[in-house]
Design a protein around this motif. Structure first.
Motif, PDB file in Angstrom:
ATOM      1  N   LEU A 179      20.699  30.217  -9.246  1.00  0.00           N
ATOM      2  CA  LEU A 179      21.214  29.318 -10.265  1.00  0.00           C
ATOM      3  C   LEU A 179      20.347  29.460 -11.512  1.00  0.00           C
ATOM      4  CD1 LEU A 179      23.039  26.983 -11.226  1.00  0.00           C
ATOM      5  CD2 LEU A 179      21.436  25.408 -10.127  1.00  0.00           C
ATOM      6  N   ILE A 180      20.968  29.856 -12.622  1.00  0.00           N
ATOM      7  CA  ILE A 180      20.255  30.086 -13.872  1.00  0.00           C
ATOM      8  C   ILE A 180      20.290  28.845 -14.773  1.00  0.00           C
ATOM      9  CG2 ILE A 180      20.157  31.530 -15.955  1.00  0.00           C
ATOM     10  CD1 ILE A 180      19.657  33.137 -13.447  1.00  0.00           C
ATOM     11  N   ARG A 181      21.468  28.193 -14.809  1.00  0.00           N
ATOM     12  CA  ARG A 181      21.649  27.066 -15.727  1.00  0.00           C
ATOM     13  C   ARG A 181      22.683  26.094 -15.166  1.00  0.00           C
ATOM     14  NH1 ARG A 181      20.916  26.061 -21.239  1.00  0.00           N
ATOM     15  NH2 ARG A 181      22.542  24.826 -22.200  1.00  0.00           N
ATOM     16  N   TYR A 182      22.448  24.816 -15.405  1.00  0.00           N
ATOM     17  CA  TYR A 182      23.376  23.743 -15.040  1.00  0.00           C
ATOM     18  C   TYR A 182      23.575  22.907 -16.294  1.00  0.00           C
ATOM     19  CZ  TYR A 182      25.003  19.331 -12.990  1.00  0.00           C
ATOM     20  OH  TYR A 182      25.725  18.203 -12.692  1.00  0.00           O
ATOM     21  N   GLU A 183      24.817  22.676 -16.665  1.00  0.00           N
ATOM     22  CA  GLU A 183      25.097  21.847 -17.833  1.00  0.00           C
ATOM     23  C   GLU A 183      26.167  20.836 -17.459  1.00  0.00           C
ATOM     24  OE1 GLU A 183      26.807  22.359 -22.352  1.00  0.00           O
ATOM     25  OE2 GLU A 183      25.662  24.000 -21.468  1.00  0.00           O
ATOM     26  N   GLY A 184      25.824  19.566 -17.553  1.00  0.00           N
ATOM     27  CA  GLY A 184      26.763  18.516 -17.215  1.00  0.00           C
ATOM     28  C   GLY A 184      26.066  17.226 -16.870  1.00  0.00           C
ATOM     29  N   ILE A 185      26.818  16.328 -16.267  1.00  0.00           N
ATOM     30  CA  ILE A 185      26.305  15.005 -15.932  1.00  0.00           C
ATOM     31  C   ILE A 185      25.252  15.110 -14.850  1.00  0.00           C
ATOM     32  CG2 ILE A 185      28.051  14.497 -14.192  1.00  0.00           C
ATOM     33  CD1 ILE A 185      28.223  11.678 -15.595  1.00  0.00           C
TER      34      ILE A 185
END
Length: 194
Positions: A179-185
């Motif tokens: 997992l490189i990036r997580y964008e969200g709530i």
């Protein structure tokens, strides 16, 4: 270790993950959350056995004195939450369903189905939300491939509700499943409790 930033680029919190494996399988994990001053603000303890997408977990927000989580049983999943130290724990159980994804089981579901997502398969799942005592129908789909990475979107399954609802975008390295990036709530509230 990961760092969470708000939409203006300000550091909201830092998370440190300690993961225990049994052979090639993830057994449990502890996520410790720190504020920008490196004070502990919360914990997430997760047990992934027997199947990672059906993980039991307990999340504690130390600033709000709030706790929620899921206890997975043989034929049901029980959601719980406690609004403060003096509050009674509330519980609501749902029948177990093979399409349910719980907490960090989202990540492990994607890892297990990464190549199918790359090939264009769309997965329809039920995301379990203990803070709401509910599960919502979501879909997981490939948004785009950029070089070695794939951008995957988790969004409400209903096209009309999708217009008004937040989504989650994650970027994974295809070869390693990292997992490189997580964008969200996030499940972690900001300092004001939002």
């Amino acid at each position: 270790t990961g760092k969470a930033f708000d939409e203006n680029g300000a550091l909201e919190y830092i998370e440190e993950h300690t993961i225990t494996y049994e052979g090639a399988y993830v057994r449990n994990s502890l996520t410790t959350y720190f504020d920008a001053d490196k004070s502990v603000i919360g914990y997430l303890q997760t047990d992934y056995m027997p199947l990672p997408q059906f993980c039991s977990y307990t999340f504690r927000d130390l600033r709000r004195q709030y706790t929620d989580g899921v206890r997975v049983e043989t034929d049901q999943i029980c959601l719980f939450r406690k609004e403060g130290p003096e509050a009674e724990e509330e519980t609501h159980c749902l029948p177990k369903d093979e399409k349910q994804i719980i907490g960090q089981g989202f990540h492990h579901f994607i890892i297990r189905h990464l190549e199918a997502i790359v090939e264009g398969e769309v997965f329809h799942v039920k995301l379990v939300l203990p803070s709401r005592f509910d599960q919502l129908n979501f879909r997981i789909r490939k948004k785009e491939i950029k070089g070695k990475n794939i951008l995957i979107r988790l969004e409400i399954n209903n096209w009309f509700l999708r217009l008004f609802s937040p989504h989650v975008d994650v970027v994974y390295e295809r070869k390693t499943g990292r997992l490189i990036r997580y964008e969200g709530i996030s499940n972690v509230s900001d300092a004001s409790g939002r």
